[in-house]
Design a protein around this motif. Structure first.
Motif, PDB file in Angstrom:
ATOM      1  N   VAL A 152      47.765  45.755  36.976  1.00 35.90           N
ATOM      2  CA  VAL A 152      46.639  45.459  36.082  1.00 35.90           C
ATOM      3  C   VAL A 152      45.593  46.565  36.188  1.00 35.90           C
ATOM      4  O   VAL A 152      45.113  47.101  35.183  1.00 35.90           O
ATOM      5  CB  VAL A 152      46.004  44.092  36.424  1.00 35.90           C
ATOM      6  N   LEU A 153      45.254  46.928  37.417  1.00 34.27           N
ATOM      7  CA  LEU A 153      44.184  47.905  37.642  1.00 34.27           C
ATOM      8  C   LEU A 153      44.553  49.291  37.137  1.00 34.27           C
ATOM      9  O   LEU A 153      43.682  50.063  36.699  1.00 34.27           O
ATOM     10  CB  LEU A 153      43.835  47.956  39.133  1.00 34.27           C
ATOM     11  N   LYS A 154      45.832  49.614  37.176  1.00 35.63           N
ATOM     12  CA  LYS A 154      46.266  50.940  36.706  1.00 35.63           C
ATOM     13  C   LYS A 154      45.965  51.150  35.225  1.00 35.63           C
ATOM     14  O   LYS A 154      45.820  52.288  34.773  1.00 35.63           O
ATOM     15  CB  LYS A 154      47.769  51.112  36.944  1.00 35.63           C
ATOM     16  N   SER A 155      45.891  50.052  34.486  1.00 33.46           N
ATOM     17  CA  SER A 155      45.662  50.168  33.040  1.00 33.46           C
ATOM     18  C   SER A 155      44.183  50.310  32.695  1.00 33.46           C
ATOM     19  O   SER A 155      43.831  50.503  31.533  1.00 33.46           O
ATOM     20  CB  SER A 155      46.226  48.943  32.313  1.00 33.46           C
TER      21      SER A 155
ATOM     22  N   LEU B  61      35.953  38.810  31.153  1.00 35.35           N
ATOM     23  CA  LEU B  61      35.571  40.217  31.172  1.00 35.35           C
ATOM     24  C   LEU B  61      36.051  40.936  29.909  1.00 35.35           C
ATOM     25  O   LEU B  61      37.253  40.956  29.620  1.00 35.35           O
ATOM     26  CB  LEU B  61      36.191  40.908  32.387  1.00 35.35           C
ATOM     27  N   PRO B  62      35.153  41.549  29.161  1.00 36.30           N
ATOM     28  CA  PRO B  62      35.585  42.344  27.995  1.00 36.30           C
ATOM     29  C   PRO B  62      36.546  43.462  28.397  1.00 36.30           C
ATOM     30  O   PRO B  62      37.449  43.815  27.632  1.00 36.30           O
ATOM     31  CB  PRO B  62      34.270  42.912  27.454  1.00 36.30           C
ATOM     32  N   ILE B  63      36.377  44.001  29.621  1.00 36.02           N
ATOM     33  CA  ILE B  63      37.225  45.102  30.070  1.00 36.02           C
ATOM     34  C   ILE B  63      38.693  44.673  30.165  1.00 36.02           C
ATOM     35  O   ILE B  63      39.616  45.490  30.053  1.00 36.02           O
ATOM     36  CB  ILE B  63      36.725  45.649  31.442  1.00 36.02           C
ATOM     37  N   MET B  64      38.921  43.344  30.341  1.00 31.30           N
ATOM     38  CA  MET B  64      40.298  42.872  30.452  1.00 31.30           C
ATOM     39  C   MET B  64      41.051  43.012  29.136  1.00 31.30           C
ATOM     40  O   MET B  64      42.287  43.044  29.127  1.00 31.30           O
ATOM     41  CB  MET B  64      40.317  41.408  30.915  1.00 31.30           C
ATOM     42  N   GLU B  65      40.317  43.103  28.040  1.00 25.46           N
ATOM     43  CA  GLU B  65      40.984  43.318  26.753  1.00 25.46           C
ATOM     44  C   GLU B  65      41.687  44.673  26.745  1.00 25.46           C
ATOM     45  O   GLU B  65      42.698  44.856  26.058  1.00 25.46           O
ATOM     46  CB  GLU B  65      39.967  43.238  25.608  1.00 25.46           C
TER      47      GLU B  65
ATOM     48  N   ASN C 202      35.321  47.235  40.883  1.00 25.33           N
ATOM     49  CA  ASN C 202      34.535  46.046  40.524  1.00 25.33           C
ATOM     50  C   ASN C 202      35.412  44.941  39.948  1.00 25.33           C
ATOM     51  O   ASN C 202      35.239  43.754  40.265  1.00 25.33           O
ATOM     52  CB  ASN C 202      33.441  46.417  39.515  1.00 25.33           C
ATOM     53  N   VAL C 203      36.363  45.347  39.095  1.00 30.22           N
ATOM     54  CA  VAL C 203      37.260  44.358  38.488  1.00 30.22           C
ATOM     55  C   VAL C 203      38.137  43.720  39.559  1.00 30.22           C
ATOM     56  O   VAL C 203      38.347  42.497  39.562  1.00 30.22           O
ATOM     57  CB  VAL C 203      38.121  45.008  37.383  1.00 30.22           C
ATOM     58  N   LYS C 204      38.623  44.525  40.494  1.00 28.86           N
ATOM     59  CA  LYS C 204      39.472  43.986  41.566  1.00 28.86           C
ATOM     60  C   LYS C 204      38.706  42.953  42.396  1.00 28.86           C
ATOM     61  O   LYS C 204      39.229  41.872  42.721  1.00 28.86           O
ATOM     62  CB  LYS C 204      39.955  45.124  42.472  1.00 28.86           C
ATOM     63  N   GLU C 205      37.461  43.283  42.725  1.00 28.75           N
ATOM     64  CA  GLU C 205      36.646  42.364  43.522  1.00 28.75           C
ATOM     65  C   GLU C 205      36.418  41.041  42.782  1.00 28.75           C
ATOM     66  O   GLU C 205      36.535  39.965  43.366  1.00 28.75           O
ATOM     67  CB  GLU C 205      35.300  43.022  43.850  1.00 28.75           C
TER      68      GLU C 205
END
Length: 692
Positions: free
Chosen positions: A274-277, A230-234, A285-288
């Protein structure tokens, strides 16, 4: 699967994370995909010419003989088709592009690792011959391997870094440190063991602040595996202060994430951080996705031990698709390839790039008509309701996608199935069709008449039928030396059989065995064996040299890649039809170094006739093979050389050499003489037809 950078990281800390083992007297679960790639790429095999399958088979046999010597009982688990969720599609496409670049490098004289096209099929044939237990998972095998290993409390052998994340009771042995070529003996005994190193998950977690093991699946998906990128993880990674490292970005990421995660008690706490950032709109969506991906490291519901005990196992994912029982059974036994399940489940297949001419259309184009017939047979399987809508057009129902090479990139092309069966036989009933009907379907797809194969030994009927198909195609630019080289290469197995045969050959030959043409020959067995040995050794000397050597003739390479593609799809169609023709022994059928070397020799001075003069029995078999294929070859294949060639060179080739005639009329005259020879022996051949 695989976690980017993890394997090299843990091997840098091998003294901390690995335990020395003296492996013997145990079961071991082997990741088949990892093993055959390792043996292919780390055994000094020639990879430029499309596969020296006999050399690869020798390496595989020696590997398992080492295990047997140490009383290690191997159970090989092979990957099946792609996951129905298709979550690895991006990764698979990236790997396809990497293989194209590696194949291009090899074709231009550089380095690279590309598995020959039929390497998996050869591997399975060797497993069967050695009676090694194996199973093919319905999709990716990692979780099934982990679950089986924990059930039997035995180690796993692989090179996949995902096994560093799985909680394995008896550990994970890396192929990188598995010294199967270096057997040792227990002191003061004759008992052998294999020096190996087992990854210790406890030592790994202890090193990182006694990290909770349950955090490791989250580490895997954050670090980036084959399922998550996921690019969002960057965004998250940029906000976490990871320590700097001089060993590269991946090493830096692995070390930093492990240190960061080690401060949390459990995955829930770590995931919340992780999600807080991340931006609020992306969090759910990222959590799922992350939670779903972490489940890939949990126990599988599949019980492969049932297969090894009872010959079958239940896979709920496969059952939910409503596929016929005989298809599921054949897939589990490796009697159908993952290509079939991908076409069935996803209506998409990957066509693997070979070391071919990148300036030409990919070599698999030639076998597309065979694939269209395969797709047509698969159309009669149950469809998932979500795959069909009221707006679906008839043409869409026939559509399959193929990921193929276009120049040095990949493209997804749409191919339409061809309905060969006019009575629309249901896939569940396909295996029940009479043998004659299934054989007719196969030969119709290959555009070959059955009468052409009547004089061909049983074990070569399918390869010769495929060769006839290959010669007919306008895609192929085959020349006479290409056909001659292939047919001469096919003689090695029967030559080897003569050399190693008992004192008396002939009627005692068992069903489907190799030296079928010995039934045509009566004479001095010692003389036959001597001639066969001379020809066999001559062929061995013809092989193209290992690197450094002459640069690959790209046109010749492309022609043979096309032939292998035809053979691959011919094999797959034959398997789908429950083998109406016997499956050939691929180990002996094709040797890339040999056929390339023969092409050079045949172009220079040697004629097929001069080679075959060493062994009359092989010459007779060659004549049968050549005549069967000649009837499907274009006329220009037999035209005399162009006038630009020197007269002296043309004379060297001899107008009367086999398959190298001055004109097509002369070729036909000689064919009649061959026919008379066949008729003289026809009665004895018929008497022994059951033996074939």
């Amino acid at each position: 699967m695989g976690i980017r950078g993890l394997m090299s990281f843990v091997e840098d800390y091998s003294n901390e994370f690995f335990v020395d083992l003296k492996l013997r007297n145990t079961k071991i679960i082997i990741d088949g995909y990892s093993l055959f790639h390792r043996l292919c790429f780390n055994s000094d095999l020639e990879l430029r010419y499309g596969g020296d399958y006999d050399s690869f088979a020798d390496v595989v046999q020696k590997f398992f003989e080492s295990l047997f010597a140490c009383h290690i009982c191997p159970y090989v688990v092979l990957d099946g088709g792609c996951d129905i969720s298709d979550k690895k599609l991006t990764t698979l496409k990236d790997r396809a592009r990497e293989k194209i670049q590696a194949a291009r490098s090899l074709s231009l004289g550089g380095g690279g690792n590309v598995c020959p096209l039929l390497i998996r099929e050869v591997f399975i044939q060797v497993l069967i011959r050695l009676k090694v237990c194996f199973v093919q998972s319905f999709s990716e095998a990692d979780r099934d391997i982990m679950t089986l290993a924990n059930h039997w409390n035995c180690p796993v052998l692989s090179s996949d870094s995902d096994f560093c994340i799985f909680d394995l009771k008896s550990g994970f042995c890396s192929l990188n440190s598995f010294q199967w070529r270096n057997l040792n003996t227990i002191k003061d005994t004759q008992d052998y063991y294999i020096p190996a190193r087992s990854f210790s998950l406890d030592a790994f977690c202890h090193y990182f602040n006694n990290m909770n093991k349950t955090l490791l699946p989250l580490f895997a998906v954050l670090c980036g595996n084959d399922h998550v990128n996921l690019p969002i993880m960057e965004t998250f990674l940029s906000k976490v202060r990871l320590p700097l490292s001089s060993k590269g970005r991946r090493y830096h990421r692995v070390l930093g994430l492990l240190n960061w995660l080690s401060h949390f008690e459990d995955p829930t706490e770590a995931l919340d951080n992780v999600l807080k950032s991340l931006p609020k709109k992306n969090r759910e969506n990222v959590k799922e996705l992350l939670c779903c991906s972490m489940e890939e490291y949990q126990q599988s519901r599949v019980k492969l031990q049932d297969f090894f005990q009872y010959g079958t196992y239940v896979c709920t994912d496969a059952l939910d698709l409503g596929l016929p029982e005989w298809v599921l059974a054949a897939l589990a036994k490796g009697q159908l390839p993952p290509f079939i399940s991908d076409a069935l489940v996803l209506r998409r297949t990957f066509l693997h790039t070979q070391v071919e001419n990148m300036q030409q259309p990919n070599a698999h184009r030639i076998s597309q008509p065979i694939r269209q017939i395969i797709y047509g047979l698969l159309l009669n399987a149950p469809s998932r309701p979500q795959d069909i809508s009221q707006n679906t057009l008839p043409s869409q129902l026939l559509a399959f996608n193929e990921v193929e090479r276009i120049n040095t990139n990949i493209k997804t092309s749409t191919v339409y199935a061809k309905l060969l069966l006019k009575d629309h036989c249901d896939l569940s009933k396909l295996a029940e069709l009479p043998l004659a009907r299934r054989q007719m379907l196969l030969l119709e797809a290959l555009k070959v008449k059955q009468v052409v194969l009547e004089s061909i030994p049983t074990f070569l009927k399918l390869p010769i039928a495929v060769t006839c198909y290959w010669l007919q195609s306008t895609e192929a630019k085959a020349k006479l030396q290409h056909l001659q080289a292939l047919l001469l290469g096919m003689l090695r197995e029967p030559l080897h059989a003569i050399i190693n045969s008992p004192e008396k050959c002939g009627p005692r030959t068992q069903a489907g065995s190799v030296p079928c043409f010995l039934l045509f020959v009566k004479g001095n067995e010692d003389q036959q064996r001597g001639g066969a040995k001379m020809l066999y050794e001559e062929l061995q000397e013809v092989k193209a040299p290992m690197q450094p050597g002459p640069r690959v003739d790209l046109d010749t390479a492309h022609v043979f890649c096309q032939w292998q593609s035809c053979l691959q799809m011919g094999l797959y169609l034959n398997q789908l039809l429950s083998t109406p023709l016997p499956e050939p022994n691929l180990t002996w059928l094709y040797n890339g170094s040999l056929v390339h070397g023969l092409c050079r020799r045949l172009l220079a001075s040697t004629s097929a006739e001069s080679l075959l003069s060493l062994c009359p029995e092989a010459k007779q078999l060659y004549e049968h093979l050549f005549n069967a294929t000649r009837s499907y070859a274009p006329a220009e294949l037999f035209l005399p050389k162009t006038k630009s060639k020197s007269k002296k060179r043309r004379q060297k080739k001899k107008a009367g050499s086999l398959g190298n005639t001055a004109d097509t009329r002369h070729c036909c005259d000689r064919s009649n003489r061959f026919g008379l020879l066949m008729l003289e022996n026809l009665e004895e051949h018929v008497e022994n037809s059951e033996l074939e």
